[in-house]
Motif scaffolding. Structure first.
Motif, PDB file in Angstrom:
ATOM      1  N   LEU A   1      -7.815 -11.326   0.239  1.00  0.00           N
ATOM      2  CA  LEU A   1      -7.102 -10.851  -0.946  1.00  0.00           C
ATOM      3  C   LEU A   1      -7.432  -9.388  -1.193  1.00  0.00           C
ATOM      4  N   PHE A   2      -6.387  -8.639  -1.534  1.00  0.00           N
ATOM      5  CA  PHE A   2      -6.572  -7.259  -1.976  1.00  0.00           C
ATOM      6  C   PHE A   2      -5.694  -7.039  -3.191  1.00  0.00           C
TER       7      PHE A   2
ATOM      8  N   ILE B   1       3.039  -9.150  -3.522  1.00  0.00           N
ATOM      9  CA  ILE B   1       3.785  -8.885  -4.756  1.00  0.00           C
ATOM     10  C   ILE B   1       3.372  -7.499  -5.225  1.00  0.00           C
ATOM     11  N   TYR B   2       4.298  -6.563  -5.193  1.00  0.00           N
ATOM     12  CA  TYR B   2       3.886  -5.187  -5.474  1.00  0.00           C
ATOM     13  C   TYR B   2       5.058  -4.319  -5.947  1.00  0.00           C
ATOM     14  N   LEU B   3       4.678  -3.148  -6.469  1.00  0.00           N
ATOM     15  CA  LEU B   3       5.632  -2.085  -6.762  1.00  0.00           C
ATOM     16  C   LEU B   3       5.457  -1.008  -5.702  1.00  0.00           C
ATOM     17  N   ASP B   4       6.562  -0.536  -5.122  1.00  0.00           N
ATOM     18  CA  ASP B   4       6.448   0.496  -4.104  1.00  0.00           C
ATOM     19  C   ASP B   4       6.285   1.875  -4.743  1.00  0.00           C
ATOM     20  N   GLU B   5       6.254   2.922  -3.922  1.00  0.00           N
ATOM     21  CA  GLU B   5       6.008   4.282  -4.409  1.00  0.00           C
ATOM     22  C   GLU B   5       7.078   4.765  -5.384  1.00  0.00           C
ATOM     23  N   ASN B   6       8.262   4.131  -5.359  1.00  0.00           N
ATOM     24  CA  ASN B   6       9.345   4.499  -6.273  1.00  0.00           C
ATOM     25  C   ASN B   6       9.412   3.596  -7.500  1.00  0.00           C
ATOM     26  N   GLY B   7       8.431   2.681  -7.619  1.00  0.00           N
ATOM     27  CA  GLY B   7       8.407   1.780  -8.770  1.00  0.00           C
ATOM     28  C   GLY B   7       9.285   0.555  -8.608  1.00  0.00           C
ATOM     29  N   GLU B   8       9.849   0.331  -7.398  1.00  0.00           N
ATOM     30  CA  GLU B   8      10.697  -0.836  -7.161  1.00  0.00           C
ATOM     31  C   GLU B   8       9.838  -2.071  -6.890  1.00  0.00           C
TER      32      GLU B   8
ATOM     33  N   TYR C   1      -7.488   1.921  -2.865  1.00  0.00           N
ATOM     34  CA  TYR C   1      -8.586   1.471  -3.708  1.00  0.00           C
ATOM     35  C   TYR C   1      -8.206   0.189  -4.434  1.00  0.00           C
ATOM     36  N   GLY C   2      -9.226  -0.658  -4.663  1.00  0.00           N
ATOM     37  CA  GLY C   2      -8.981  -1.903  -5.360  1.00  0.00           C
ATOM     38  C   GLY C   2     -10.069  -2.929  -5.114  1.00  0.00           C
TER      39      GLY C   2
ATOM     40  N   SER D   1      -0.006   3.264   1.616  1.00  0.00           N
ATOM     41  CA  SER D   1       1.438   3.517   1.540  1.00  0.00           C
ATOM     42  C   SER D   1       1.940   3.613   0.103  1.00  0.00           C
ATOM     43  N   GLU D   2       0.997   3.666  -0.869  1.00  0.00           N
ATOM     44  CA  GLU D   2       1.293   3.858  -2.288  1.00  0.00           C
ATOM     45  C   GLU D   2       1.933   2.642  -2.932  1.00  0.00           C
ATOM     46  N   ASN D   3       1.780   1.470  -2.305  1.00  0.00           N
ATOM     47  CA  ASN D   3       2.193   0.236  -2.947  1.00  0.00           C
ATOM     48  C   ASN D   3       1.057  -0.257  -3.844  1.00  0.00           C
ATOM     49  N   VAL D   4       1.411  -0.738  -5.044  1.00  0.00           N
ATOM     50  CA  VAL D   4       0.399  -1.231  -5.987  1.00  0.00           C
ATOM     51  C   VAL D   4       0.710  -2.680  -6.314  1.00  0.00           C
ATOM     52  N   GLY D   5      -0.239  -3.593  -6.019  1.00  0.00           N
ATOM     53  CA  GLY D   5       0.040  -4.985  -6.299  1.00  0.00           C
ATOM     54  C   GLY D   5      -0.989  -5.938  -5.748  1.00  0.00           C
TER      55      GLY D   5
END
Length: 236
Positions: free
Chosen positions: A188-189, A213-220, A138-139, A195-199
């Motif tokens: 753009l998204f 540019i994102y944070l992965d599922e582990n917050g990295e 979603y986004g 895959s639970e990446n947020v960015g």
């Protein structure tokens, strides 16, 4: 027995008097024609000339996409999506708020259409069921479209589908999908991926990833760039 008609008259006068007094004491909004609740399958908001501007409908009666008041796809007879659609004074559908859900798939969209074309910006949420687990994305999504009208694009695609010669049909499909005027690449998204990446995710006009540019599922945190051929270069 002779007194019964007089009694009935007195009762009738009493009822009329009660209704009259009750009407005077009703809340002011009832005198302004406000209806507390409406149950319907479709609601059309139209102008004085009859042109529709807003349609709120269930899936079975939803309005079709139109350009100049005519269906974008004349071969399409139903839309099967519940929601709120908007139209302009030319009779073009220009976007809306739509919802769809079943036992294995779910989506919600708020869309904004390019003039004489389809959506170029949307707030979108998609979910699908896979091996008992719901996958979610979603986004905010931006797309790019040519100035070629969507009804012309759809007409060309319908003509290709009707070609009986399978070899010729595949050649025409290749030609169609290699024409940038017929495509709508994502550019753009911003949001959460399956895959639970947020960015932030940027694509070129060929719909190929170029910067993420994102944070992965582990917050990295991750910053990644790609060349035009898809070659990946991790910056961090």
């Amino acid at each position: 027995m002779k007194k019964l008609p007089l009694v009935n008259l007195i009762v009738l006068i009493g009822v009329i008097g009660y209704l009259f007094i009750s009407n005077i004491n009703e809340p002011e909004n009832n005198h302004n024609g406000i209806i507390p609740e409406i149950t319907t399958e479709r609601l059309n908001i139209v102008g004085k000339d009859g042109n529709k501007y807003v349609v709120l409908s269930n899936p079975e009666k939803q309005a079709l996409a139109t350009i100049n008041g005519k269906p974008v796809n004349p071969e399409e007879t139903e839309r099967n999506v519940a929601g709120l659609l908007f139209f302009n004074e030319d009779g073009d559908e220009i976007g809306g708020l739509v919802y769809g859900i079943d036992s294995t798939d779910s989506y919600q969209l708020l869309t904004f259409d390019q003039r004489k074309n389809d959506q170029i910006m949307a707030l979108r949420k998609d979910e699908y069921l896979e091996n008992g687990e719901w996958k979610k994305q979603y986004g905010l999504l931006l797309q790019e479209r040519s100035e070629k009208q969507s009804n012309i694009i759809v007409s060309e695609l319908n003509d290709i589908r009707k070609i009986e010669d399978s070899i010729l049909r595949e050649k025409e499909y290749d030609k169609f999908y290699n024409n940038p005027e017929n495509l709508a690449p994502q550019r753009l998204f911003i949001g959460r991926t399956y895959s639970e990446n947020v960015g932030l995710f940027l694509m070129d006009k060929n719909n190929k990833p170029r910067l993420q540019i994102y944070l992965d599922e582990n917050g990295e945190p991750h910053i990644e760039s790609f060349d035009e051929k898809g070659g990946k270069k991790t910056i961090k």
